[in-house]
Structure formats: C-alpha cells, structure tokens
Design a protein around this motif. Structure first.
Motif, PDB file in Angstrom:
ATOM      1  N   PHE A 147       8.106  18.318   7.391  1.00 48.26           N
ATOM      2  CA  PHE A 147       8.617  19.488   6.621  1.00 48.26           C
ATOM      3  C   PHE A 147       9.577  19.406   5.438  1.00 48.26           C
ATOM      4  O   PHE A 147       9.897  19.886   4.643  1.00 48.26           O
ATOM      5  CB  PHE A 147       9.674  20.297   7.628  1.00 48.26           C
ATOM      6  N   GLY A 148       9.502  17.778   5.081  1.00 50.32           N
ATOM      7  CA  GLY A 148       9.980  17.316   3.840  1.00 50.32           C
ATOM      8  C   GLY A 148      11.443  17.617   3.870  1.00 50.32           C
ATOM      9  O   GLY A 148      12.001  17.570   2.812  1.00 50.32           O
ATOM     10  N   ILE A 149      12.000  17.450   5.213  1.00 52.27           N
ATOM     11  CA  ILE A 149      13.351  17.543   5.077  1.00 52.27           C
ATOM     12  C   ILE A 149      14.135  16.346   6.014  1.00 52.27           C
ATOM     13  O   ILE A 149      13.442  15.961   6.794  1.00 52.27           O
ATOM     14  CB  ILE A 149      13.944  19.009   5.849  1.00 52.27           C
ATOM     15  N   GLU A 150      15.515  16.363   5.668  1.00 52.44           N
ATOM     16  CA  GLU A 150      16.160  15.442   6.746  1.00 52.44           C
ATOM     17  C   GLU A 150      17.176  16.387   7.586  1.00 52.44           C
ATOM     18  O   GLU A 150      17.729  16.983   6.831  1.00 52.44           O
ATOM     19  CB  GLU A 150      17.037  14.409   5.873  1.00 52.44           C
ATOM     20  N   VAL A 151      17.284  16.032   8.918  1.00 57.97           N
ATOM     21  CA  VAL A 151      18.448  16.745   9.620  1.00 57.97           C
ATOM     22  C   VAL A 151      19.176  15.761  10.201  1.00 57.97           C
ATOM     23  O   VAL A 151      19.080  14.950  10.886  1.00 57.97           O
ATOM     24  CB  VAL A 151      17.571  17.514  10.696  1.00 57.97           C
ATOM     25  N   PRO A 152      20.518  16.026   9.569  1.00 55.68           N
ATOM     26  CA  PRO A 152      21.611  15.021   9.892  1.00 55.68           C
ATOM     27  C   PRO A 152      22.058  14.804  11.448  1.00 55.68           C
ATOM     28  O   PRO A 152      22.567  13.864  11.705  1.00 55.68           O
ATOM     29  CB  PRO A 152      23.004  15.819   9.369  1.00 55.68           C
ATOM     30  N   VAL A 153      21.655  15.929  12.308  1.00 55.34           N
ATOM     31  CA  VAL A 153      22.047  15.928  13.663  1.00 55.34           C
ATOM     32  C   VAL A 153      20.823  15.108  14.463  1.00 55.34           C
ATOM     33  O   VAL A 153      21.173  15.150  15.618  1.00 55.34           O
ATOM     34  CB  VAL A 153      22.304  17.192  14.107  1.00 55.34           C
ATOM     35  N   VAL A 154      19.737  14.733  13.789  1.00 57.52           N
ATOM     36  CA  VAL A 154      18.815  14.004  14.596  1.00 57.52           C
ATOM     37  C   VAL A 154      19.462  12.880  15.455  1.00 57.52           C
ATOM     38  O   VAL A 154      19.067  13.094  16.644  1.00 57.52           O
ATOM     39  CB  VAL A 154      17.729  13.657  13.696  1.00 57.52           C
ATOM     40  N   GLN A 155      20.057  12.102  15.313  1.00 57.65           N
ATOM     41  CA  GLN A 155      20.183  10.841  16.206  1.00 57.65           C
ATOM     42  C   GLN A 155      21.499  11.602  17.233  1.00 57.65           C
ATOM     43  O   GLN A 155      21.078  11.211  18.498  1.00 57.65           O
ATOM     44  CB  GLN A 155      21.256   9.715  15.477  1.00 57.65           C
ATOM     45  N   PRO A 156      22.468  12.182  17.152  1.00 60.42           N
ATOM     46  CA  PRO A 156      23.186  12.606  18.012  1.00 60.42           C
ATOM     47  C   PRO A 156      22.628  13.704  18.922  1.00 60.42           C
ATOM     48  O   PRO A 156      22.618  13.690  20.013  1.00 60.42           O
ATOM     49  CB  PRO A 156      24.179  13.343  17.389  1.00 60.42           C
ATOM     50  N   LEU A 157      21.597  14.295  18.511  1.00 58.45           N
ATOM     51  CA  LEU A 157      20.737  15.148  19.259  1.00 58.45           C
ATOM     52  C   LEU A 157      19.716  14.428  20.150  1.00 58.45           C
ATOM     53  O   LEU A 157      19.711  14.635  21.419  1.00 58.45           O
ATOM     54  CB  LEU A 157      19.639  16.054  18.316  1.00 58.45           C
ATOM     55  N   ALA A 158      19.335  13.295  19.848  1.00 51.00           N
ATOM     56  CA  ALA A 158      18.323  12.555  20.460  1.00 51.00           C
ATOM     57  C   ALA A 158      19.185  11.737  21.750  1.00 51.00           C
ATOM     58  O   ALA A 158      18.784  11.688  22.957  1.00 51.00           O
ATOM     59  CB  ALA A 158      17.644  11.536  19.537  1.00 51.00           C
ATOM     60  N   PHE A 159      20.357  11.335  21.182  1.00 51.03           N
ATOM     61  CA  PHE A 159      21.215  10.863  22.468  1.00 51.03           C
ATOM     62  C   PHE A 159      21.594  11.788  23.234  1.00 51.03           C
ATOM     63  O   PHE A 159      21.900  11.413  24.562  1.00 51.03           O
ATOM     64  CB  PHE A 159      22.298   9.874  21.438  1.00 51.03           C
ATOM     65  N   GLY A 160      22.103  13.091  22.989  1.00 52.58           N
ATOM     66  CA  GLY A 160      22.512  14.139  23.718  1.00 52.58           C
ATOM     67  C   GLY A 160      21.398  14.486  24.676  1.00 52.58           C
ATOM     68  O   GLY A 160      21.657  14.780  26.091  1.00 52.58           O
ATOM     69  N   ILE A 161      20.208  14.502  24.163  1.00 50.48           N
ATOM     70  CA  ILE A 161      19.185  14.997  25.037  1.00 50.48           C
ATOM     71  C   ILE A 161      18.898  13.832  26.174  1.00 50.48           C
ATOM     72  O   ILE A 161      18.300  14.203  27.213  1.00 50.48           O
ATOM     73  CB  ILE A 161      17.750  15.242  24.347  1.00 50.48           C
ATOM     74  N   VAL A 162      18.785  12.617  25.553  1.00 51.11           N
ATOM     75  CA  VAL A 162      18.618  11.445  26.600  1.00 51.11           C
ATOM     76  C   VAL A 162      19.678  11.382  27.803  1.00 51.11           C
ATOM     77  O   VAL A 162      19.148  11.412  28.962  1.00 51.11           O
ATOM     78  CB  VAL A 162      18.587  10.148  26.001  1.00 51.11           C
ATOM     79  N   GLY A 163      20.819  11.728  27.268  1.00 48.76           N
ATOM     80  CA  GLY A 163      21.895  11.966  28.303  1.00 48.76           C
ATOM     81  C   GLY A 163      21.868  13.136  29.199  1.00 48.76           C
ATOM     82  O   GLY A 163      22.023  12.712  30.519  1.00 48.76           O
ATOM     83  N   LEU A 164      21.206  14.061  28.933  1.00 49.33           N
ATOM     84  CA  LEU A 164      21.041  15.403  29.531  1.00 49.33           C
ATOM     85  C   LEU A 164      20.158  14.910  30.570  1.00 49.33           C
ATOM     86  O   LEU A 164      20.186  15.270  31.795  1.00 49.33           O
ATOM     87  CB  LEU A 164      20.708  16.531  28.769  1.00 49.33           C
TER      88      LEU A 164
END
Length: 221
Positions: A147-164
């Motif tokens: 999509f040609g964009i960067e999303v700043p929350v990618v890393q905390p989102l990934a860690f949050g999903i794994v934790g969930l």
C-alpha cells in the motif's frame, strides 16, 4: 581438539539429544513436575548416568526447555510462509499454535515452569514470543509495503497479538471453561482480525479478510 576428543564431543552431543528426547517423553506421560528419576527411567539409565552428559539438573532442564522452544517455533511454520486470504493466514498461524498446545500441553507447561533456564539464563518463553512477534512484525511490514505506507504501530501490534494468542491459549489449557479447541481458535482468530483491522482502518486501509493478498513471498523481499 584431537580426533579422540572430537569423537567424544560428537557422541556426547548425540547422547544428550537422545536423553532429552526421553525426558520429553517422560514429561508428556507424567506431567511437567516429573522427577529426574522418571526421566532417567524413561531413558533406560540410572539417574547418576544422566550427569555424565549434563552438568547438573539445571543443565538438563535448560536442554529440555530449549528443545521444547524449538518444537514450538517449528510448529508455527505456517505463519512464516503465509498464503491465501488474511482470514486463512490468521487461522493457519493460530490453529498451529492452539493445536500444538492441545497435543503437547504438558511440554508447554514444563517450558513455562522452567522458562528462566536457558544457556545464558535467559527466559526461554520470552525468547520464543519475541522470535514469533518479530516474524509477525516483518510480515505486517511486508504486506503494508503493497500500500506504499508505513504504520508506526506495527511492532507493538504484532507483540500484542502474539501475547493475546499465547496467554489466551495458555489460560484455556489450564481451564477450558466449556470451550472446545475449535471454539477457542475461532475466538482468537476473530479477536486478532479485529485488532488488525481496526489498526489498519486508522491509517485508511480497508481489507477484506476473505480476499487474497498478493502472492509475493516475504522471503524474497
């Protein structure tokens, strides 16, 4: 190292792996608090014989914990090579994890109970979660590049999903509360999708979970 020393080192490593495999079998049979005596019995040796190949009980526990961590990571291979729709990718990754836990619950409990016994004193469970979360982060970043964009929350989102997923599945393992494995997996997939979808919507990205993404391979990026 001379030839004799090299042969002994090779034999010792091979024997350690065999003894760890026997210990895993004993844990699966008797539970995460299984005694070293039962591990030795499963291996067909006397307990003192184990310490010819392991420095002490902590060294044995470390080797077992690290092997279980390897098994968990290997079982999550579907997540590392995503294919299909977002819903299918989420289901493949979460299903692999919940199915492994259901089949190897005692091994995972042992890993959790002995999580701080890695070779460098590291928390093995935390290391597994970090490896998985960083892989998820890389996948998210790869697909968002389309999509040609960067999303700043990618890393905390990934860690949050794994934790969930990990904490939810572990809680179910200890107390299912009437949920079947399939129902648990459905809920975890649903929660994961809603977290991901909502986070992407904030940045103007709308995805249909039932439509495939590009067929490119993240490994080639």
């Amino acid at each position: 190292m001379d030839g004799r020393s090299a042969r002994w080192a090779g034999y010792r490593e091979k024997r350690r792996k065999e003894l760890v495999d026997a210990a895993l079998s004993a844990i699966a049979k008797h539970g995460p608090e299984v005694s070293v005596e039962l591990m030795a019995e499963e291996a067909g040796v006397a307990r003192p014989r184990l310490y010819k190949y392991f420095n002490d009980t902590a060294d044995l526990g470390s080797a077992i914990a690290e092997r279980v961590a390897e098994m968990v990571t290997e079982e999550l291979a579907p997540m590392f090579n995503p294919r299909g729709t977002p819903a299918e990718m989420i289901r493949a990754a979460i299903g692999a994890h919940t199915n492994w836990l259901a089949e190897h619950g005692n091994l995972y409990r042992y890993l959790s109970m002995n999580s701080a016994t890695g070779t460098s004193g590291q928390n093995v469970v935390a290391d597994v979660k970090t490896v998985i979360a960083r892989q998820v982060t890389g996948l998210f970043e790869f697909f968002l590049k389309q999509f040609g964009i960067e999303v700043p929350v990618v890393q905390p989102l990934a860690f949050g999903i794994v934790g969930l997923v990990e904490s939810g599945a572990n809680s179910w393992l200890e107390e299912p509360g009437g949920l079947t494995l399939d129902e648990l997996t459905d809920w975890l997939c649903d929660w994961t999708w809603h977290l991901l979808d909502r986070s992407l919507q904030v940045y103007g990205i709308e995805l249909d979970p039932n439509l495939p993404l590009a067929e490119a391979d993240p490994a080639d990026d």
